[in-house]
Motif scaffolding. Structure first.
Motif, PDB file in Angstrom:
ATOM      1  N   ALA A  35       0.801  -1.210   0.000  1.00  0.00           N
ATOM      2  CA  ALA A  35       0.000   0.000   0.000  1.00  0.00           C
ATOM      3  C   ALA A  35       0.838   1.265   0.000  1.00  0.00           C
ATOM      4  O   ALA A  35       0.320   2.339  -0.221  1.00  0.00           O
ATOM      5  N   LEU A  36       2.145   1.161   0.243  1.00  0.00           N
ATOM      6  CA  LEU A  36       2.978   2.351   0.295  1.00  0.00           C
ATOM      7  C   LEU A  36       3.291   2.902  -1.078  1.00  0.00           C
ATOM      8  O   LEU A  36       3.869   3.969  -1.194  1.00  0.00           O
ATOM      9  N   MET A 115      -8.226   6.507   7.789  1.00  0.00           N
ATOM     10  CA  MET A 115      -9.192   7.592   7.649  1.00  0.00           C
ATOM     11  C   MET A 115     -10.385   7.183   6.802  1.00  0.00           C
ATOM     12  O   MET A 115     -10.368   6.163   6.118  1.00  0.00           O
ATOM     13  N   SER A 116     -11.379   8.046   6.819  1.00  0.00           N
ATOM     14  CA  SER A 116     -12.479   7.894   5.863  1.00  0.00           C
ATOM     15  C   SER A 116     -11.979   8.299   4.490  1.00  0.00           C
ATOM     16  O   SER A 116     -10.950   8.981   4.342  1.00  0.00           O
ATOM     17  N   SER A 117     -12.696   7.901   3.459  1.00  0.00           N
ATOM     18  CA  SER A 117     -12.310   8.232   2.094  1.00  0.00           C
ATOM     19  C   SER A 117     -12.207   9.742   1.887  1.00  0.00           C
ATOM     20  O   SER A 117     -11.262  10.240   1.269  1.00  0.00           O
ATOM     21  N   ALA A 118     -13.175  10.486   2.402  1.00  0.00           N
ATOM     22  CA  ALA A 118     -13.174  11.935   2.226  1.00  0.00           C
ATOM     23  C   ALA A 118     -11.984  12.585   2.915  1.00  0.00           C
ATOM     24  O   ALA A 118     -11.348  13.497   2.360  1.00  0.00           O
ATOM     25  N   GLU A 119     -11.661  12.128   4.122  1.00  0.00           N
ATOM     26  CA  GLU A 119     -10.521  12.681   4.844  1.00  0.00           C
ATOM     27  C   GLU A 119      -9.216  12.361   4.131  1.00  0.00           C
ATOM     28  O   GLU A 119      -8.310  13.206   4.018  1.00  0.00           O
ATOM     29  N   ARG A 120      -9.085  11.146   3.633  1.00  0.00           N
ATOM     30  CA  ARG A 120      -7.873  10.713   2.937  1.00  0.00           C
ATOM     31  C   ARG A 120      -7.638  11.558   1.689  1.00  0.00           C
ATOM     32  O   ARG A 120      -6.530  12.016   1.422  1.00  0.00           O
ATOM     33  N   TRP A 121      -8.687  11.765   0.918  1.00  0.00           N
ATOM     34  CA  TRP A 121      -8.558  12.549  -0.310  1.00  0.00           C
ATOM     35  C   TRP A 121      -8.244  14.009   0.005  1.00  0.00           C
ATOM     36  O   TRP A 121      -7.431  14.645  -0.673  1.00  0.00           O
ATOM     37  N   ALA A 139      -8.557   2.170  -2.899  1.00  0.00           N
ATOM     38  CA  ALA A 139      -8.183   0.793  -3.239  1.00  0.00           C
ATOM     39  C   ALA A 139      -6.969   0.351  -2.452  1.00  0.00           C
ATOM     40  O   ALA A 139      -6.913  -0.776  -1.936  1.00  0.00           O
ATOM     41  N   ASP A 140      -5.978   1.226  -2.318  1.00  0.00           N
ATOM     42  CA  ASP A 140      -4.789   0.875  -1.548  1.00  0.00           C
ATOM     43  C   ASP A 140      -5.119   0.722  -0.070  1.00  0.00           C
ATOM     44  O   ASP A 140      -4.587  -0.152   0.620  1.00  0.00           O
ATOM     45  N   ALA A 141      -6.004   1.580   0.427  1.00  0.00           N
ATOM     46  CA  ALA A 141      -6.408   1.470   1.824  1.00  0.00           C
ATOM     47  C   ALA A 141      -7.124   0.150   2.079  1.00  0.00           C
ATOM     48  O   ALA A 141      -6.920  -0.489   3.111  1.00  0.00           O
ATOM     49  N   ALA A 142      -7.957  -0.263   1.126  1.00  0.00           N
ATOM     50  CA  ALA A 142      -8.681  -1.529   1.278  1.00  0.00           C
ATOM     51  C   ALA A 142      -7.713  -2.707   1.272  1.00  0.00           C
ATOM     52  O   ALA A 142      -7.872  -3.655   2.054  1.00  0.00           O
ATOM     53  N   VAL A 149      -1.423  -5.293   7.139  1.00  0.00           N
ATOM     54  CA  VAL A 149      -0.084  -4.722   7.167  1.00  0.00           C
ATOM     55  C   VAL A 149      -0.163  -3.241   7.533  1.00  0.00           C
ATOM     56  O   VAL A 149      -0.960  -2.500   6.959  1.00  0.00           O
ATOM     57  N   GLY A 150       0.647  -2.828   8.473  1.00  0.00           N
ATOM     58  CA  GLY A 150       0.732  -1.428   8.846  1.00  0.00           C
ATOM     59  C   GLY A 150       2.174  -0.971   8.808  1.00  0.00           C
ATOM     60  O   GLY A 150       3.090  -1.772   8.945  1.00  0.00           O
TER      61      GLY A 150
END
Length: 266
Positions: A35-36, A115-121, A139-142, A149-150
């Motif tokens: 995801a990175l 985060m939520s999608s709106a916050e992330r964007w 998609a990467d967050a999902a 993995v974190g």
């Protein structure tokens, strides 16, 4: 590996990309970190190189003062004057401001995926000149959530180098450990240190520093400390490893993160 972003909405009128594009060098460290790819930079997790990345001396090859000098930039984004989605923004038009903007962005990935999608964007749109699309970020967050993995990156345990600065543009090299792993059952948390190294370009645009490019830079091999599993290295070792021009953050520390111990599970 260079890759082009999926575009979101057209930039605001005050933000002109001028044809700039970003690229990311991605590492799949032990099958994780997938995801990175969107938001940070890394080099392959090889065995490292005992020489400095610019051909400088190897560790211990030259003396350093008992308390190596520190730069003005903080790892904790102390110069930030506002927040977006809870993350620091609003950095001053200075070398230290550019460094803090880059370090804050590079260490934000784990928080972004929670985060939520709106916050992330909202954060990606504010921090990047030409951000990935909301769909790409989601998609990467999902995928990160599905794998468990974190990655928590710790600039205060690393160092930085200002390659170029004009007041309009800045180029900064970053080196820091990230605590990478999966959350185990019953609250256990198994994490290992993975070292990140790369070059970031930023542009002063609409009153803040915006990331324009993530790249490998001149680093052909990832520089690792003598004990790569231990993210808390001595100040002198960091500077000896990295060579001339690198600086410690003003709030740099040699102590491991709270609740951890060297060369152990995180």
């Amino acid at each position: 590996m260079d890759q082009q972003p999926h575009r979101g909405p057209e930039p605001r009128g005050t933000r002109s990309s001028g044809g700039r594009r970003w690229k990311a060098v991605v590492a799949a460290a032990g099958g994780g970190l997938l995801a990175l790819a969107v938001l940070t930079f890394a080099l392959p997790g090889d065995s490292g190189d005992e020489s400095a990345p610019d051909g400088g001396a190897a560790p211990g090859a030259r003396p350093w003062p008992a308390e190596p000098p520190r730069g003005q930039a903080t790892a904790a984004a102390g110069l930030a004057t506002r927040t977006v989605s809870g993350l620091p923004r609003g950095f001053p038009r200075s070398e230290a401001g550019a460094v803090e903007a880059g370090a804050s962005y590079a260490s934000s990935v784990d928080e972004l995926y929670r985060m939520s999608s709106a916050e992330r964007w909202a954060y990606a749109y504010d921090a990047r000149l030409d951000p990935p699309s909301a769909a790409r970020l989601d998609a990467d967050a999902a995928r990160s959530s599905a794998t468990g993995v974190g990655a928590v990156c710790r600039p205060e345990l690393g160092a930085y180098r200002v390659v170029a600065y004009t007041g309009e543009e800045a180029v900064v090299d970053h080196w820091m450990p990230c605590l990478v792993g999966t959350e185990g059952r019953r609250g256990s948390d198994a994490r290992t240190a993975r070292w990140q190294m790369g070059r970031m370009a930023l542009l002063w645009e609409a009153g803040d520093w915006r990331v324009t490019e993530l790249a490998r830079g001149p680093f052909e091999r990832l520089v690792l400390p003598a004990e790569p599993d231990d993210p808390a290295t001595r100040f002198a070792e960091r500077l000896a490893l990295l060579g001339e021009g690198w600086e410690l953050y003003a709030d740099a520390t040699e102590h491991p993160p709270t609740g951890t111990s060297p060369a152990a599970s995180w």
